[in-house]
Design an enzyme around this catalytic site. Structure first.
Site, mmCIF file in Angstrom:
data_model
loop_
_atom_site.group_PDB
_atom_site.id
_atom_site.type_symbol
_atom_site.label_atom_id
_atom_site.label_comp_id
_atom_site.label_asym_id
_atom_site.label_seq_id
_atom_site.Cartn_x
_atom_site.Cartn_y
_atom_site.Cartn_z
ATOM 1 C CG ASP A 10 -1.748 1.354 1.265
ATOM 2 O OD1 ASP A 10 -2.934 1.243 -0.228
ATOM 3 O OD2 ASP A 10 -1.480 2.036 1.822
ATOM 4 C CB SER A 11 0.814 5.197 -1.286
ATOM 5 O OG SER A 11 -1.182 5.363 -0.799
ATOM 6 C CB CYS A 73 -3.104 0.386 -2.396
ATOM 7 S SG CYS A 73 -2.842 2.469 -3.155
ATOM 8 C CD GLU A 158 -1.240 7.440 5.232
ATOM 9 O OE1 GLU A 158 -0.395 7.636 5.588
ATOM 10 O OE2 GLU A 158 -1.318 6.571 4.541
ATOM 11 C CB CYS A 192 -9.622 4.839 0.089
ATOM 12 S SG CYS A 192 -8.245 5.213 0.545
ATOM 13 C CG HIS A 194 -6.026 4.936 3.765
ATOM 14 N ND1 HIS A 194 -5.062 4.746 2.553
ATOM 15 C CD2 HIS A 194 -4.744 5.715 4.626
ATOM 16 C CE1 HIS A 194 -3.939 4.758 3.297
ATOM 17 N NE2 HIS A 194 -3.694 5.539 3.661
#
Length: 273
Positions: A10-11, A73, A158, A192, A194
């Site tokens: 994942d990023s 991702c 994040e 997503c 996240h």
């Protein structure tokens, strides 16, 4: 042929929501997680940049012994997966495989929506790629798909602000936007990895009849099915129940955030690509 761990990329941190479900459903396997935190977020970057970054990370995981890599991702799955599968895998190693998270999600969406009006919440990159409508229409051409880019949601996660009051403004704004596109939307996909950390707040702004779909369990069940149907790949995946974490950024920052995602203490290793 040496067996190796399943690579999860994942990023940043989002893919940990998928990895957590892998460990629940397939706890016997070894995993190697790579978060490209130093270059995150990917959501606002160009197709070419996301492709180059993702390919670098996939090659790194291959070099660490992974025969199978999951792009946990959505942005990487939308902007890089097809190119890597079609252009790069044969040159790298025709026996290795890279899978994404969009297709497993779109395959099951028809069993969730009754009104056939589905909303997608994702990064700017994922939404602009149009990957979800394209994939959904392959399986369910009658479903109408409505999309909403939520560019602030990943930074909120994040930066560990997903549970703070500041997150409410951006969540309410985008929920109002997506629901205004059709009064018949009965299913919202968190496009997503996240976004599950925002799910509780998102739910506060949804009508009771709208279902919220997260990807972790869906992708984990899809991986289990894939390994069952491809015993030749299953035989290449090592089974020790271990998980190793790599990050391209600060290990202390990664460990603090990852421990929240995984609900256990995480100790990562720093790498440079």
């Amino acid at each position: 042929m040496e067996k190796g761990p399943i690579g999860v990329f994942d990023s940043g941190f989002g893919g940990l929501t998928v990895l957590r479900e892998f460990e629940k459903i397939l706890p016997e396997y070894d995993y190697l997680y790579l978060g490209d935190n130093a270059r995150a977020p990917y959501g606002t970057r160009s197709f070419d940049t996301v492709y180059q970054y993702t390919l670098e990370c996939v090659k790194y995981l291959f070099d660490k012994g992974c025969h199978l890599v999951i792009l946990a991702c959505n942005t990487a799955s939308a902007k890089a997966l097809r190119s890597i599968q079609k252009q790069d895998l044969n040159a790298i190693d025709s026996e290795k495989r890279v899978l994404g998270v969009i297709r497993p999600t779109t395959e099951i969406i028809g069993s969730v929506s009754q009104t056939r009006h589905v909303g997608i919440l994702g990064t700017k990159g994922t939404i602009e790629s149009n990957s979800y409508p394209i994939e959904i229409h392959k399986f369910y051409p009658e479903i109408q798909v409505f999309q909403e880019a939520c560019p602030m949601w990943v930074p909120l996660v994040e930066n560990n602000e997903y549970d703070g009051p500041g997150a409410d403004y951006f969540i309410e704004k985008h929920i109002i936007n997506i629901l205004s596109k059709s009064s018949e939307i009965d299913t919202l996909v968190l496009g997503c990895t996240h976004y599950p950390l925002l799910a509780e707040k998102i739910q506060n702004y949804l009508p009771s009849e709208v279902k919220l779909v997260s990807q972790g369990e869906i992708v984990a069940k899809s991986l289990k099915d894939y390994l069952f149907k491809h015993p030749e790949m299953q035989a290449k995946c090592s089974k020790g129940g271990t998980c190793t974490f790599y990050t391209t950024d600060s290990t202390s920052s990664f460990d603090a955030a990852a421990s929240v995602f995984m609900d256990k203490k995480i100790e990562s290793l720093h790498i440079t690509l």
